[in-house]
Structures are given as C-alpha cells and as structure tokens.
Write a protein that holds these residues in place. Structure first.
Motif, PDB file in Angstrom:
ATOM      1  N   VAL A   1     -37.934 -19.663 -44.175  1.00 34.71           N
ATOM      2  CA  VAL A   1     -38.937 -20.671 -44.501  1.00 34.71           C
ATOM      3  C   VAL A   1     -39.197 -20.613 -46.001  1.00 34.71           C
ATOM      4  CG1 VAL A   1     -40.877 -19.117 -44.005  1.00 34.71           C
ATOM      5  CG2 VAL A   1     -41.218 -21.590 -43.903  1.00 34.71           C
ATOM      6  N   ALA A   2     -39.428 -21.783 -46.619  1.00 34.04           N
ATOM      7  CA  ALA A   2     -39.597 -21.867 -48.068  1.00 34.04           C
ATOM      8  C   ALA A   2     -40.656 -22.904 -48.404  1.00 34.04           C
ATOM      9  CB  ALA A   2     -38.265 -22.215 -48.746  1.00 34.04           C
ATOM     10  N   GLU A   3     -41.016 -22.949 -49.686  1.00 26.71           N
ATOM     11  CA  GLU A   3     -42.067 -23.865 -50.115  1.00 26.71           C
ATOM     12  C   GLU A   3     -41.550 -25.280 -50.347  1.00 26.71           C
ATOM     13  OE1 GLU A   3     -40.768 -21.354 -53.706  1.00 26.71           O
ATOM     14  OE2 GLU A   3     -41.137 -21.079 -51.554  1.00 26.71           O
ATOM     15  N   ASN A   4     -40.249 -25.435 -50.578  1.00 22.29           N
ATOM     16  CA  ASN A   4     -39.658 -26.756 -50.740  1.00 22.29           C
ATOM     17  C   ASN A   4     -38.183 -26.675 -50.383  1.00 22.29           C
ATOM     18  OD1 ASN A   4     -38.164 -25.991 -53.229  1.00 22.29           O
ATOM     19  ND2 ASN A   4     -40.208 -25.960 -54.169  1.00 22.29           N
ATOM     20  N   GLU A   5     -37.516 -27.835 -50.324  1.00 25.24           N
ATOM     21  CA  GLU A   5     -36.127 -27.873 -49.879  1.00 25.24           C
ATOM     22  C   GLU A   5     -35.189 -27.160 -50.847  1.00 25.24           C
ATOM     23  OE1 GLU A   5     -34.898 -31.812 -48.796  1.00 25.24           O
ATOM     24  OE2 GLU A   5     -36.732 -32.165 -47.660  1.00 25.24           O
ATOM     25  N   LYS A   6     -35.423 -27.292 -52.136  1.00 21.98           N
ATOM     26  CA  LYS A   6     -34.587 -26.609 -53.119  1.00 21.98           C
ATOM     27  C   LYS A   6     -34.674 -25.096 -52.938  1.00 21.98           C
ATOM     28  CE  LYS A   6     -33.625 -26.462 -58.107  1.00 21.98           C
ATOM     29  NZ  LYS A   6     -33.932 -25.090 -58.506  1.00 21.98           N
ATOM     30  N   ALA A   7     -35.900 -24.599 -52.752  1.00 20.32           N
ATOM     31  CA  ALA A   7     -36.085 -23.161 -52.538  1.00 20.32           C
ATOM     32  C   ALA A   7     -35.432 -22.714 -51.231  1.00 20.32           C
ATOM     33  CB  ALA A   7     -37.570 -22.824 -52.543  1.00 20.32           C
ATOM     34  N   LEU A   8     -35.467 -23.560 -50.199  1.00 20.05           N
ATOM     35  CA  LEU A   8     -34.808 -23.226 -48.938  1.00 20.05           C
ATOM     36  C   LEU A   8     -33.305 -23.089 -49.160  1.00 20.05           C
ATOM     37  CD1 LEU A   8     -34.953 -22.795 -45.861  1.00 20.05           C
ATOM     38  CD2 LEU A   8     -34.702 -25.268 -45.588  1.00 20.05           C
ATOM     39  N   GLY A   9     -32.737 -24.021 -49.922  1.00 16.82           N
ATOM     40  CA  GLY A   9     -31.313 -23.940 -50.231  1.00 16.82           C
ATOM     41  C   GLY A   9     -30.967 -22.672 -50.980  1.00 16.82           C
ATOM     42  N   GLU A  10     -31.789 -22.312 -51.933  1.00 18.97           N
ATOM     43  CA  GLU A  10     -31.552 -21.089 -52.704  1.00 18.97           C
ATOM     44  C   GLU A  10     -31.590 -19.855 -51.814  1.00 18.97           C
ATOM     45  OE1 GLU A  10     -34.637 -21.522 -55.577  1.00 18.97           O
ATOM     46  OE2 GLU A  10     -33.407 -22.705 -56.974  1.00 18.97           O
ATOM     47  N   LYS A  11     -32.493 -19.861 -50.841  1.00 21.09           N
ATOM     48  CA  LYS A  11     -32.580 -18.725 -49.927  1.00 21.09           C
ATOM     49  C   LYS A  11     -31.356 -18.659 -49.009  1.00 21.09           C
ATOM     50  CE  LYS A  11     -37.608 -18.314 -49.996  1.00 21.09           C
ATOM     51  NZ  LYS A  11     -38.842 -18.142 -49.218  1.00 21.09           N
ATOM     52  N   LEU A  12     -30.871 -19.804 -48.563  1.00 22.18           N
ATOM     53  CA  LEU A  12     -29.650 -19.807 -47.751  1.00 22.18           C
ATOM     54  C   LEU A  12     -28.470 -19.264 -48.549  1.00 22.18           C
ATOM     55  CD1 LEU A  12     -29.973 -23.216 -45.861  1.00 22.18           C
ATOM     56  CD2 LEU A  12     -29.999 -20.947 -44.824  1.00 22.18           C
TER      57      LEU A  12
END
Length: 387
Positions: free
Chosen positions: A350-361
């Motif tokens: 889970v992330a604060e925004n879609e870009k951050a979610l992508g970075e975590k993946l």
C-alpha cells in the motif's frame, strides 16, 4: 458467535484472523476429509457435520465447488449464507450464464456442449478462436482449452470427451464454448451485502494472470472519468446479481474491459484472491466484511487508505524476507505443503499514490525472481510512468 466455514483452506484461515477481533469464532469443515478443524492450528474437533451445523450460529463457504450432500445437509438449517443457489451458480458456468442472460448483464457469447455436434455448432455460430471451459470443477485456469484452428477440432474433442464421461445421471458434466473476447484488461469488483440489502463495494481492481492463474492485482485510487464509469458499470452488475439471489456475504465479479465496456467473465460467491489487497489497503478487509454480513453486523467501510497491490506467491517454499524492508509491504503465508503453481501466500503493498506504489513494486521485485513473480517490476514501472 460460532461460524462454520465449508472449506478449510487459506480463505477460511483469513476469515478466522479477521473474525477474532469481532469475537467471531470460525471453525472449518474440510470437505475432503469430512473433519471439523481449526482453520489456523488445524486442530481436529470431535464433531461431525450434523453436530457442527447444530452448534453453528452461521454457516458460510470459502469456495463454490461444494458437494451436493454437504449443501443439502446445511440448507435446511436456515443458517447458510450466501445460500445454496448462489454457491451452485458460482460453481457451474451453465447456471451462471443463465442468470447473466436473465438479468441482461453482458457476457461473452457462448454455446453449451454435451455432444460433438454442439462443438460444431459453436464453431459455426461463434467462429474461431474459442475459449472452451468445463462448466463444473474448473478454477485457476484448469479445465480450459483454446481452439484457434479448425484442424485441431477432433483432437480437442477427444480431450473434452473424458470430462463429459466423468459425469453421471446425478452429476452431469457440461462444457461451454465462449467466443474469445479481444479485451484490453481484466478487472474485478468485490462487495458485501448484508441481510437487509445494504451493500459496501470496494474499488475496481485490475488483475494480471499468467497461464490462467492470478499473479498480480492492482487497486488504483483514481478519480478519472473513465475509472468512475467502469466502477459504475461494475457496481450495477453487483446490485443486479446480489438482488436477484438475495445474496448475503461477499461476492466477487470478474470482468473483461472491452474498450471501456465491461463484460462478465465469472462470478465467485465468496471472498476472492483479487481482494486480498483489502487487508492492508482498507480499514475493513473483504474477510471482515464477509463475516460482518453473514453475522448480522453493520458493514465496514470500503474506503481505500491508498493505492494498493497484491502479489501472489505461487509454488514457492517461502516469502523472501527482503521484501519487508520496503515500508508499506506485508507478507501473508498460508502454511501449506508446497506444490508447483500452488497458492502458498501473498504479498500486500500500500502506498500514498500510484507513483509510490510503482516504486515499491520495483523495490520488492529485486527479491522476487521474474520467473516466479512475473510482471511485478514491469507493472511497477507502468505505475511510475503513469501508464
């Protein structure tokens, strides 16, 4: 309150974990061994099914392929949710298609097959290519064929005959041929309906499969017009289906997104793999909301805490601990014996925004071999780039 779950796999396990804070005591009936077990410890209880039904306040199910004698034993109690009709509909594509047609919910054109002439008729009316599925007993890509060339017709029919021959007068087997739909993506919606007809629906989830098995689900926190329209279509189908079946509990609906128009692929009358992200991505998971619905408790919020993803762990003996170095990442392990392709656990992000979610993946992908976890880094990059 005591809740009996038909089925003793990971979904019953996660229901048990979700129910404990609500003082809901979940026990599971293993339909294969005919034993009552604790879904976490696997402790065996000294009750048969009849005794469990008597002791239960509520009976529910973690999967739809439940033997008829078990359903027949549970139904007269009046305790079974979502009910025999819903379970049988979700476990038989023939019944599922009949219901979708009755409710005028779009789905792929199809032909039911019990003899070779029906296959020929399907080819003539629907054209090639076709996706051919067993109506009963199929899941995770099993019991499916692709017919792309007419020259393969006879060879394919010989394989289909074996499934049809496995049926009996009491349990007939059927196959369905569907026109192959040129969809842009696969999505699903999951929602809960309580006994009074109130519903709580989660955001639409985008799903990615490998060899017919779900490998990655992504739930975006979008407000784009296209996403709002897709959500509205998915919710309309949910309302129609749950109202028609007087449904109580969580229902999942899988769709093909065909240029912004949704067509139902399958329905699942239970908590669903594509909704596992709700454990960390929302305040009230699909497992908790299912138990709330069947137990007569108020439904919980389905509001997202942030864009989320779920990565399936398939046929692996452990979840690499390195993935937990990334904030917002949680691992879930099912404690099952390992087999190739078997669902052994999952990873939630889970992330604060879609870009951050992508970075975590992308970050966790360094610990996850591409051959075992296909597409994690690639779809992470898509999110970073806003694709």
């Amino acid at each position: 309150m005591k809740i009996v779950v038909l089925g003793a796999g990971q979904l019953a396990r996660m229901m048990s974990l979700a129910g404990a804070p609500l003082d809901l005591n979940v026990v599971a009936y293993d339909v294969r061994s005919a034993r009552m077990v604790h879904p976490l410890t696997q402790e065996v209880f000294p009750w048969d099914l009849a005794q469990a039904i008597e002791k239960a306040d509520v009976i529910t199910a973690e999967f739809e392929h439940i033997p008829d004698p078990v359903l027949e034993a549970c139904s007269p109690s009046g305790k079974f949710c979502p009910g025999t009709t819903a379970i049988k509909t979700g476990g038989d594509r023939r019944l599922e298609k009949t219901l979708l047609d009755k409710l005028a919910i779009p789905c792929a054109p199809y032909q039911l097959i019990t003899a070779q002439e029906h296959l020929n008729q399907g080819i003539n009316q629907l054209g090639l290519p076709l996706v051919i599925k067993t109506c009963q007993a199929g899941y995770d890509g099993k019991g499916q064929w692709r017919l792309t060339a007419d020259s393969d017709r006879d060879q394919l029919w010989s394989q289909m005959q074996a499934f049809l021959a496995s049926g009996s007068v009491d349990t007939p087997r059927t196959i369905i041929a569907e026109k192959m739909i040129p969809f842009q993506r696969e999505v699903s919606v999951i929602g809960a309906r309580d006994r009074s007809g109130k519903v709580a629906i989660y955001p639409v989830t985008e799903n990615h499969h490998t060899n017919g098995v779900l490998t990655l689900s992504i739930a975006k926190k979008e407000a784009k017009k296209e996403a709002v329209d897709i959500q509205a279509q998915a919710e309309a189908a949910f309302f129609k289906l749950t109202s028609a079946m007087d449904y109580v509990g969580v229902l999942a609906i899988e769709f093909f997104d065909v240029q912004g128009k949704l067509m139902v692929n399958e329905i699942a009358p239970r908590v669903h793999n594509s909704g596992h992200w709700t454990q960390q991505g929302t305040l009230c998971s699909q497992f908790e909301n299912h138990l709330r619905a069947v137990a007569g408790l108020p439904l919980g919020t389905t509001r997202m805490l942030g864009p989320s993803a779920m990565v399936n762990v398939l046929g692996e003996t452990f979840i690499p601990t390195g993935v937990l170095m990334t904030p917002g990442v949680t691992s879930h392990w099912y404690g099952k014996a390992c087999r190739p392709g078997r669902k052994m656990g999952h990873i939630n992000i889970v992330a604060e925004n879609e870009k951050a979610l992508g970075e975590k993946l992308i970050a966790i992908a360094q610990y996850l071999p591409e051959e075992s976890y296909p597409g994690v880094a690639r779809h992470g990059q898509y999110l970073v780039e806003g694709v």
